[in-house]
Design a protein around this motif. Structure first.
Motif, mmCIF file in Angstrom:
data_model
loop_
_atom_site.group_PDB
_atom_site.id
_atom_site.type_symbol
_atom_site.label_atom_id
_atom_site.label_comp_id
_atom_site.label_asym_id
_atom_site.label_seq_id
_atom_site.Cartn_x
_atom_site.Cartn_y
_atom_site.Cartn_z
ATOM 1 N N MET A 1 45.659 -32.073 -17.159
ATOM 2 C CA MET A 1 45.462 -33.218 -18.005
ATOM 3 C C MET A 1 45.837 -32.802 -19.427
ATOM 4 S SD MET A 1 41.857 -35.121 -19.014
ATOM 5 C CE MET A 1 40.909 -33.972 -18.138
ATOM 6 N N LYS A 2 46.678 -33.547 -20.049
ATOM 7 C CA LYS A 2 47.080 -33.240 -21.418
ATOM 8 C C LYS A 2 46.057 -33.799 -22.399
ATOM 9 C CE LYS A 2 51.870 -32.485 -20.799
ATOM 10 N NZ LYS A 2 52.328 -31.259 -21.348
ATOM 11 N N SER A 6 43.118 -30.604 -31.093
ATOM 12 C CA SER A 6 41.901 -30.664 -31.900
ATOM 13 C C SER A 6 40.670 -31.025 -31.074
ATOM 14 C CB SER A 6 42.060 -31.653 -33.051
ATOM 15 O OG SER A 6 42.279 -32.951 -32.546
ATOM 16 N N SER A 7 40.862 -31.514 -29.842
ATOM 17 C CA SER A 7 39.722 -31.897 -29.007
ATOM 18 C C SER A 7 39.238 -30.747 -28.125
ATOM 19 C CB SER A 7 40.079 -33.103 -28.143
ATOM 20 O OG SER A 7 41.016 -32.730 -27.158
ATOM 21 N N LEU A 8 39.898 -29.585 -28.177
ATOM 22 C CA LEU A 8 39.464 -28.446 -27.377
ATOM 23 C C LEU A 8 38.147 -27.895 -27.904
ATOM 24 C CD1 LEU A 8 42.818 -26.532 -26.919
ATOM 25 C CD2 LEU A 8 41.587 -27.835 -25.204
ATOM 26 N N HIS A 16 48.823 -22.039 -20.988
ATOM 27 C CA HIS A 16 49.676 -21.738 -22.144
ATOM 28 C C HIS A 16 50.571 -20.575 -21.751
ATOM 29 C CE1 HIS A 16 50.909 -21.260 -26.281
ATOM 30 N NE2 HIS A 16 50.415 -20.046 -26.345
ATOM 31 N N GLU A 17 51.867 -20.714 -21.943
ATOM 32 C CA GLU A 17 52.859 -19.699 -21.611
ATOM 33 C C GLU A 17 52.799 -19.281 -20.145
ATOM 34 O OE1 GLU A 17 52.131 -16.533 -24.359
ATOM 35 O OE2 GLU A 17 52.959 -17.643 -26.044
ATOM 36 N N GLY A 18 52.490 -20.242 -19.264
ATOM 37 C CA GLY A 18 52.478 -19.975 -17.836
ATOM 38 C C GLY A 18 51.247 -19.250 -17.329
ATOM 39 N N ARG A 54 48.319 -20.871 -32.344
ATOM 40 C CA ARG A 54 48.224 -21.875 -33.403
ATOM 41 C C ARG A 54 48.951 -23.127 -32.953
ATOM 42 N NH1 ARG A 54 49.826 -19.978 -39.293
ATOM 43 N NH2 ARG A 54 48.002 -18.700 -38.865
ATOM 44 N N PHE A 55 48.249 -24.244 -32.974
ATOM 45 C CA PHE A 55 48.816 -25.534 -32.594
ATOM 46 C C PHE A 55 48.608 -26.527 -33.725
ATOM 47 C CE2 PHE A 55 47.223 -23.662 -28.603
ATOM 48 C CZ PHE A 55 48.376 -23.654 -27.850
ATOM 49 N N ARG A 56 49.507 -27.506 -33.831
ATOM 50 C CA ARG A 56 49.240 -28.636 -34.707
ATOM 51 C C ARG A 56 48.121 -29.447 -34.083
ATOM 52 N NH1 ARG A 56 54.294 -30.743 -33.913
ATOM 53 N NH2 ARG A 56 55.428 -28.832 -33.741
ATOM 54 N N THR A 57 47.243 -30.044 -34.874
ATOM 55 C CA THR A 57 46.083 -30.746 -34.325
ATOM 56 C C THR A 57 46.480 -31.953 -33.480
ATOM 57 O OG1 THR A 57 45.828 -31.968 -36.390
ATOM 58 C CG2 THR A 57 44.463 -30.008 -36.099
ATOM 59 N N GLN A 58 47.636 -32.534 -33.724
ATOM 60 C CA GLN A 58 48.085 -33.689 -32.940
ATOM 61 C C GLN A 58 48.979 -33.288 -31.768
ATOM 62 O OE1 GLN A 58 46.797 -36.694 -33.375
ATOM 63 N NE2 GLN A 58 45.533 -35.642 -34.889
ATOM 64 N N GLU A 59 49.172 -31.990 -31.552
ATOM 65 C CA GLU A 59 50.000 -31.501 -30.455
ATOM 66 C C GLU A 59 49.198 -31.540 -29.148
ATOM 67 O OE1 GLU A 59 52.470 -27.415 -29.453
ATOM 68 O OE2 GLU A 59 51.628 -27.733 -31.428
ATOM 69 N N TYR A 60 49.874 -31.845 -28.047
ATOM 70 C CA TYR A 60 49.216 -31.911 -26.750
ATOM 71 C C TYR A 60 49.297 -30.558 -26.042
ATOM 72 C CZ TYR A 60 48.724 -36.949 -26.990
ATOM 73 O OH TYR A 60 48.345 -38.218 -27.357
ATOM 74 N N VAL A 61 48.196 -30.153 -25.415
ATOM 75 C CA VAL A 61 48.153 -28.941 -24.598
ATOM 76 C C VAL A 61 47.628 -29.323 -23.214
ATOM 77 C CG1 VAL A 61 47.860 -27.334 -26.516
ATOM 78 C CG2 VAL A 61 45.863 -28.318 -25.441
ATOM 79 N N GLU A 62 47.952 -28.512 -22.230
ATOM 80 C CA GLU A 62 47.558 -28.787 -20.854
ATOM 81 C C GLU A 62 46.183 -28.171 -20.583
ATOM 82 O OE1 GLU A 62 47.857 -30.503 -17.235
ATOM 83 O OE2 GLU A 62 49.418 -30.649 -18.748
ATOM 84 N N ARG A 63 45.182 -29.024 -20.416
ATOM 85 C CA ARG A 63 43.825 -28.565 -20.101
ATOM 86 C C ARG A 63 43.665 -28.546 -18.589
ATOM 87 N NH1 ARG A 63 38.436 -31.802 -21.519
ATOM 88 N NH2 ARG A 63 37.092 -30.601 -20.184
ATOM 89 N N VAL A 64 43.068 -27.478 -18.078
ATOM 90 C CA VAL A 64 42.941 -27.270 -16.642
ATOM 91 C C VAL A 64 41.473 -27.410 -16.259
ATOM 92 C CG1 VAL A 64 43.313 -25.625 -14.770
ATOM 93 C CG2 VAL A 64 44.892 -25.695 -16.684
ATOM 94 N N ARG A 65 41.242 -28.067 -15.138
ATOM 95 C CA ARG A 65 39.880 -28.195 -14.618
ATOM 96 C C ARG A 65 39.755 -27.281 -13.407
ATOM 97 N NH1 ARG A 65 37.270 -33.229 -11.571
ATOM 98 N NH2 ARG A 65 35.247 -32.299 -11.222
ATOM 99 N N LEU A 66 38.823 -26.341 -13.471
ATOM 100 C CA LEU A 66 38.617 -25.401 -12.378
ATOM 101 C C LEU A 66 37.357 -25.778 -11.618
ATOM 102 C CD1 LEU A 66 39.349 -22.044 -14.216
ATOM 103 C CD2 LEU A 66 40.904 -23.424 -12.876
ATOM 104 N N ASP A 67 37.446 -25.772 -10.305
ATOM 105 C CA ASP A 67 36.294 -26.041 -9.449
ATOM 106 C C ASP A 67 35.932 -24.758 -8.721
ATOM 107 O OD1 ASP A 67 36.184 -28.747 -10.099
ATOM 108 O OD2 ASP A 67 37.617 -29.275 -8.530
#
Length: 76
Positions: A1-2, A6-8, A16-18, A54-67
């Motif tokens: 989920m992207k 800033s919401s992390l 990140h980077e595979g 370092r990311f821009r605050t409006q940049e999207y990153v891939e958040r992973v959900r682990l079960d």
């Protein structure tokens, strides 16, 4: 989920980077010029190495959900 960088929050896991990284610390800085930046301290889940990104605050990153689930083997 992207999600927006800033919401992390500490404890979140991102891709990140595979690799899978756990967020340890997050700082938001506002430089004199340009947009705000999120400086994130990360730990590689598999190797245990620490890194900073370092990311821009409006940049999207891939958040992973682990079960995590418990299993019982019924054989020897």
């Amino acid at each position: 989920m992207k999600v927006i960088a800033s919401s992390l929050r500490p404890g979140n896991v991102i891709e990140h980077e595979g690799k899978l990284w756990q967020v340890l610390k997050l700082e938001t800085t506002q430089p004199g010029k340009g947009g705000a930046l999120a400086q994130i301290e990360l730990r590689d889940i598999r190797a245990g190495n620490k890194d900073k990104a370092r990311f821009r605050t409006q940049e999207y990153v891939e958040r992973v959900r682990l079960d995590q689930e418990n299993y019982q083997y019924l054989y020897e």
